[in-house]
Write a protein that holds these residues in place. Structure first.
Motif, PDB file in Angstrom:
ATOM      1  N   THR A  78      70.406 -10.213  80.160  1.00 52.24           N
ATOM      2  CA  THR A  78      71.673  -9.578  79.783  1.00 52.24           C
ATOM      3  C   THR A  78      72.789 -10.620  79.691  1.00 52.24           C
ATOM      4  O   THR A  78      73.620 -10.574  78.777  1.00 52.24           O
ATOM      5  CB  THR A  78      72.064  -8.494  80.820  1.00 52.24           C
ATOM      6  OG1 THR A  78      70.910  -7.806  81.233  1.00 52.24           O
ATOM      7  CG2 THR A  78      73.074  -7.542  80.241  1.00 52.24           C
ATOM      8  N   ASP A 132      78.084  -7.246  92.170  1.00 49.94           N
ATOM      9  CA  ASP A 132      78.375  -5.936  92.734  1.00 49.94           C
ATOM     10  C   ASP A 132      77.955  -6.019  94.205  1.00 49.94           C
ATOM     11  O   ASP A 132      76.765  -6.112  94.502  1.00 49.94           O
ATOM     12  CB  ASP A 132      77.506  -4.907  91.969  1.00 49.94           C
ATOM     13  CG  ASP A 132      77.852  -3.475  92.288  1.00 49.94           C
ATOM     14  OD1 ASP A 132      78.675  -3.240  93.179  1.00 49.94           O
ATOM     15  OD2 ASP A 132      77.286  -2.586  91.610  1.00 49.94           O
ATOM     16  N   ILE A 146      77.736  -5.994  86.522  1.00 49.96           N
ATOM     17  CA  ILE A 146      77.820  -6.903  87.677  1.00 49.96           C
ATOM     18  C   ILE A 146      76.586  -6.607  88.521  1.00 49.96           C
ATOM     19  O   ILE A 146      76.232  -5.456  88.762  1.00 49.96           O
ATOM     20  CB  ILE A 146      79.144  -6.740  88.453  1.00 49.96           C
ATOM     21  CG1 ILE A 146      79.468  -5.276  88.725  1.00 49.96           C
ATOM     22  CG2 ILE A 146      80.275  -7.420  87.687  1.00 49.96           C
ATOM     23  CD1 ILE A 146      80.603  -5.092  89.711  1.00 49.96           C
ATOM     24  N   ASP A 190      68.697   1.260  82.063  1.00 45.58           N
ATOM     25  CA  ASP A 190      68.685   1.936  83.362  1.00 45.58           C
ATOM     26  C   ASP A 190      70.060   2.431  83.803  1.00 45.58           C
ATOM     27  O   ASP A 190      70.158   3.368  84.581  1.00 45.58           O
ATOM     28  CB  ASP A 190      68.133   0.983  84.442  1.00 45.58           C
ATOM     29  CG  ASP A 190      68.879  -0.350  84.494  1.00 45.58           C
ATOM     30  OD1 ASP A 190      69.281  -0.841  83.426  1.00 45.58           O
ATOM     31  OD2 ASP A 190      69.071  -0.895  85.596  1.00 45.58           O
ATOM     32  N   TRP A 202      62.291  -5.520  80.321  1.00 46.77           N
ATOM     33  CA  TRP A 202      61.215  -6.513  80.247  1.00 46.77           C
ATOM     34  C   TRP A 202      60.131  -6.210  81.262  1.00 46.77           C
ATOM     35  O   TRP A 202      60.429  -5.884  82.414  1.00 46.77           O
ATOM     36  CB  TRP A 202      61.762  -7.920  80.528  1.00 46.77           C
ATOM     37  CG  TRP A 202      62.423  -8.493  79.325  1.00 46.77           C
ATOM     38  CD1 TRP A 202      63.750  -8.438  79.038  1.00 46.77           C
ATOM     39  CD2 TRP A 202      61.787  -9.166  78.236  1.00 46.77           C
ATOM     40  NE1 TRP A 202      63.985  -9.039  77.826  1.00 46.77           N
ATOM     41  CE2 TRP A 202      62.803  -9.503  77.309  1.00 46.77           C
ATOM     42  CE3 TRP A 202      60.477  -9.518  77.940  1.00 46.77           C
ATOM     43  CZ2 TRP A 202      62.529 -10.165  76.123  1.00 46.77           C
ATOM     44  CZ3 TRP A 202      60.213 -10.190  76.754  1.00 46.77           C
ATOM     45  CH2 TRP A 202      61.225 -10.508  75.867  1.00 46.77           C
TER      46      TRP A 202
HETATM   47  O1  ME8 Z   1      72.559  -1.860  88.230  1.00 43.55           O
HETATM   48  N1  ME8 Z   1      64.635  -6.081  81.994  1.00 43.55           N
HETATM   49  O2  ME8 Z   1      72.853  -3.957  89.140  1.00 43.55           O
HETATM   50  P1  ME8 Z   1      71.379  -4.565  89.044  1.00 43.55           P
HETATM   51  C1  ME8 Z   1      65.827  -6.148  81.400  1.00 43.55           C
HETATM   52  N2  ME8 Z   1      75.156  -3.285  90.127  1.00 43.55           N
HETATM   53  N3  ME8 Z   1      66.999  -6.179  82.060  1.00 43.55           N
HETATM   54  C2  ME8 Z   1      66.973  -6.116  83.396  1.00 43.55           C
HETATM   55  C3  ME8 Z   1      65.740  -6.039  84.102  1.00 43.55           C
HETATM   56  C4  ME8 Z   1      64.534  -6.025  83.333  1.00 43.55           C
HETATM   57  N4  ME8 Z   1      63.315  -5.963  83.902  1.00 43.55           N
HETATM   58  N5  ME8 Z   1      66.037  -5.992  85.418  1.00 43.55           N
HETATM   59  C5  ME8 Z   1      67.395  -6.046  85.528  1.00 43.55           C
HETATM   60  C6  ME8 Z   1      73.242  -2.711  88.796  1.00 43.55           C
HETATM   61  N6  ME8 Z   1      67.961  -6.125  84.310  1.00 43.55           N
HETATM   62  C7  ME8 Z   1      74.691  -2.406  89.122  1.00 43.55           C
HETATM   63  C8  ME8 Z   1      75.499  -2.558  87.840  1.00 43.55           C
HETATM   64  S1  ME8 Z   1      77.814  -2.523  86.497  1.00 43.55           S
HETATM   65  C9  ME8 Z   1      79.341  -1.894  86.740  1.00 43.55           C
HETATM   66  C10 ME8 Z   1      76.962  -2.258  88.008  1.00 43.55           C
HETATM   67  C11 ME8 Z   1      69.415  -6.229  84.024  1.00 43.55           C
HETATM   68  O3  ME8 Z   1      71.404  -5.827  89.841  1.00 43.55           O
HETATM   69  C12 ME8 Z   1      69.915  -5.100  83.129  1.00 43.55           C
HETATM   70  O4  ME8 Z   1      71.115  -5.491  82.527  1.00 43.55           O
HETATM   71  O5  ME8 Z   1      70.362  -3.556  89.396  1.00 43.55           O
HETATM   72  C13 ME8 Z   1      70.211  -4.020  84.132  1.00 43.55           C
HETATM   73  O6  ME8 Z   1      71.069  -3.024  83.632  1.00 43.55           O
HETATM   74  C14 ME8 Z   1      70.859  -4.826  85.224  1.00 43.55           C
HETATM   75  O7  ME8 Z   1      70.137  -6.074  85.241  1.00 43.55           O
HETATM   76  C15 ME8 Z   1      70.791  -4.123  86.576  1.00 43.55           C
HETATM   77  O8  ME8 Z   1      71.242  -4.993  87.540  1.00 43.55           O
END
Ligand code: ME8
Length: 505
Positions: free
Chosen positions: A23, A48, A9, A260, A290
């Motif tokens: 994702t 989130d 989320i 991450d 990415w």
């Molecule tokens: O970590 N390349 O949220 P978030 C690939 N809220 N995927 C990417 C990316 C990139 N440059 N940037 C973001 C959180 N993502 C928490 C998660 S789950 C219970 C809570 C994608 O908004 C990738 O899936 O920071 C990464 O794990 C997620 O966005 C992180 O989103």
């Protein structure tokens, strides 16, 4: 079979970008694949909305956090249909159903004697919403930063702790019992060595801000945003009512995340679950990162890729295809406009679209728009049939393993074989010399086009649906169950329109 697939989320501190879209589309691909395989599939995504990072972002805009998250969450919600994703639920952590579930999980952990009150003193990164050991940090100009460059601050406050240190052996047992539930293997090895290195108890509450789920029975504390966030996967299927039909059917789920946040999903989350007497996740897939034209995507560098802009420029299916064909799922990838155009031209315009165009146009013109199946196959035809069968088998294996790029590569190999077969058989010559043989050749090629379109459907749903409509195959017939039946009877063909116009390079 039932199948529960989730995205992380996303934090609502900022607008969604291509990383988030990546994702979500990955999960849509797997979800669509399972749906056409007749699995009872539940696809969950959401936002989130608690924690210091989001609270700070709201304050920066001088907004009340609830109004701010309502507005920001909508941006993520609205993006989903634009990405061509069909979800089953969108969860927000500020919803009452979630607050109830998170508090119930906390109470269960407390009842099971997994939580104690103490004091936390150490480094915290608001950007990552994560605690760090000093050994994990680097010092630049007298200040500490994480390996990825996030600033950290020293915090000292009363905190509840989860007894993570007691879960080392149970976690290792879980990884073995579930036959390495973490993919890809390199990530699995990283997680395993982290757990083998010993685990420290985890701080799971905060007292210095209010934007979180209140800890039951202690108004001074809000839950650490990660325990709140991870619980969303349970909330959506009805937790704490573990006897409801959705919970029974769908738990445990498959979580797809970026690399991450693997540690949260592969270490903390299964430990929380086991400590609350729940089954740990079925699988956890960590994909790569990415970059944009070789650079880390970040707001401060001004190189964030807006999914709306890129899809409006290149087309939805073109981008969906590019993202999963270009880079092995699990590896890092570099986003470049040149690569999109090259990839789409080579695979979708030339190999796939052109084949459909030339074969359909030919059948419409020379065969009264229809072709009958034939058993009158030559040795070469039989070899091609075998190639089709084995291509389908390896496609299905790869989809199950989330080797999404290999699935696509396999389809392109098959379509290339079809193109070579058309060139060598030359149906335009057979038209006068051997019209019966010409029909067999066309039937063989149509067989490949139809099956490839079904295999491509999870990746490029709109275009595959359109392609299949040229053969009068409607969306409800897209399935692996009647896969062979689709080519058992006369195939009627409509005049095609070009599916993927070429990009100028
Ligand atoms: O970590 N390349 O949220 P978030 C690939 N809220 N995927 C990417 C990316 C990139 N440059 N940037 C973001 C959180 N993502 C928490 C998660 S789950 C219970 C809570 C994608 O908004 C990738 O899936 O920071 C990464 O794990 C997620 O966005 C992180 O989103």
């Amino acid at each position: 079979m039932s199948y529960f697939i989730t995205t992380p989320i996303y934090y609502v501190n900022d607008a969604p970008h291509i990383g988030h879209a990546y994702t979500t589309i990955a999960c849509d691909i797997v979800s669509r694949y399972n749906k056409i395989d007749d699995d009872d599939t539940f696809f969950l995504t959401g936002t989130d909305e608690h924690g210091q990072k989001v609270e700070k972002a709201a304050l920066m805009q001088k907004k009340n956090p609830q109004d701010f998250v309502n507005e920001m969450s909508k941006n993520f919600r609205d993006l989903i249909p634009f990405l061509g994703c069909e979800i089953n639920d969108f969860i927000r952590t500020t919803e009452q159903r979630h607050i109830n579930a998170a508090q119930a999980l906390w109470k269960k952990l407390d009842e099971n004697n997994q939580i104690y009150l103490s004091n936390y003193e150490g480094w915290y990164s608001v950007r990552d919403e994560a605690f760090y050991q000093e050994s994990e940090l680097q010092k630049i100009d007298g200040k500490f930063f994480t390996e990825d460059g996030s600033p950290v601050e020293w915090i000292k406050e009363e905190s509840y702790f989860f007894k993570l240190s007691e879960w080392q052996d149970k976690l290792i047992e879980y990884y073995e019992q579930y036959q390495r539930p973490i993919y890809p293997e390199t990530r699995y090895n990283e997680v395993l060595s982290f757990v083998k290195g010993g685990l420290k108890d985890l701080s799971i509450s905060r007292t210095t801000f209010r934007w979180g789920v209140p800890v039951p029975n202690n108004k001074n504390h809000v839950m650490y945003v990660w325990i709140d966030a991870l619980c969303n996967y349970l909330t959506a299927i009805g937790y704490p009512d573990t006897n409801n039909s959705n919970f029974k059917k769908y738990w445990p789920g498959v979580h797809v995340v970026g690399k991450d946040i693997l540690r949260f999903h592969a270490v903390y989350w299964p430990a929380f679950l086991m400590a609350a007497d729940l089954e740990p996740p079925k699988k956890i897939f960590a994909h790569g990162w990415w970059t944009n034209e070789g650079q880390k995507i970040s707001k401060s560098l001004g190189n964030v890729i807006d999914p709306y802009e890129i899809i409006n420029e290149y087309g939805l299916d073109q981008i969906r295809y590019f993202l999963f064909r270009e880079v092995p799922f699990g590896k890092d990838g570099n986003f470049s406009k040149q690569s999109i155009a090259t990839r789409v031209n080579a695979d979708l315009s030339n190999t796939y679209g052109n084949l459909i165009q030339r074969i359909c146009t030919f059948v419409v013109k020379n065969c009264e728009s229809k072709i009958m199946p034939s058993n009158n196959l030559t040795e070469e035809d039989k070899a091609l049939e075998e190639a089709i069968e084995s291509s389908v088998i390896s496609y299905r294996y790869n989809m199950g393993e989330m080797n999404l790029d290999s699935s696509l590569k396999g389809i392109m190999v098959l379509l290339n074989e079809a193109n070579a077969y058309v060139d060598s058989q030359a149906p335009w010559k057979l038209k006068t010399t051997d019209p019966d043989r010409m029909k067999v050749v066309l039937y063989m090629v149509l067989n490949i086009i139809i099956k490839s379109s079904i295999m491509l459907y999870p990746f490029i749903p709109q275009s595959a649906e359109k392609a299949l409509s040229y053969f009068n195959i409607s969306k409800d017939k897209i399935s692996f169950n009647n896969f062979s039946l689709l080519i058992k009877n006369e195939i009627k063909i409509n005049n095609p329109e070009p599916l993927f116009p070429r990009f100028e390079l």
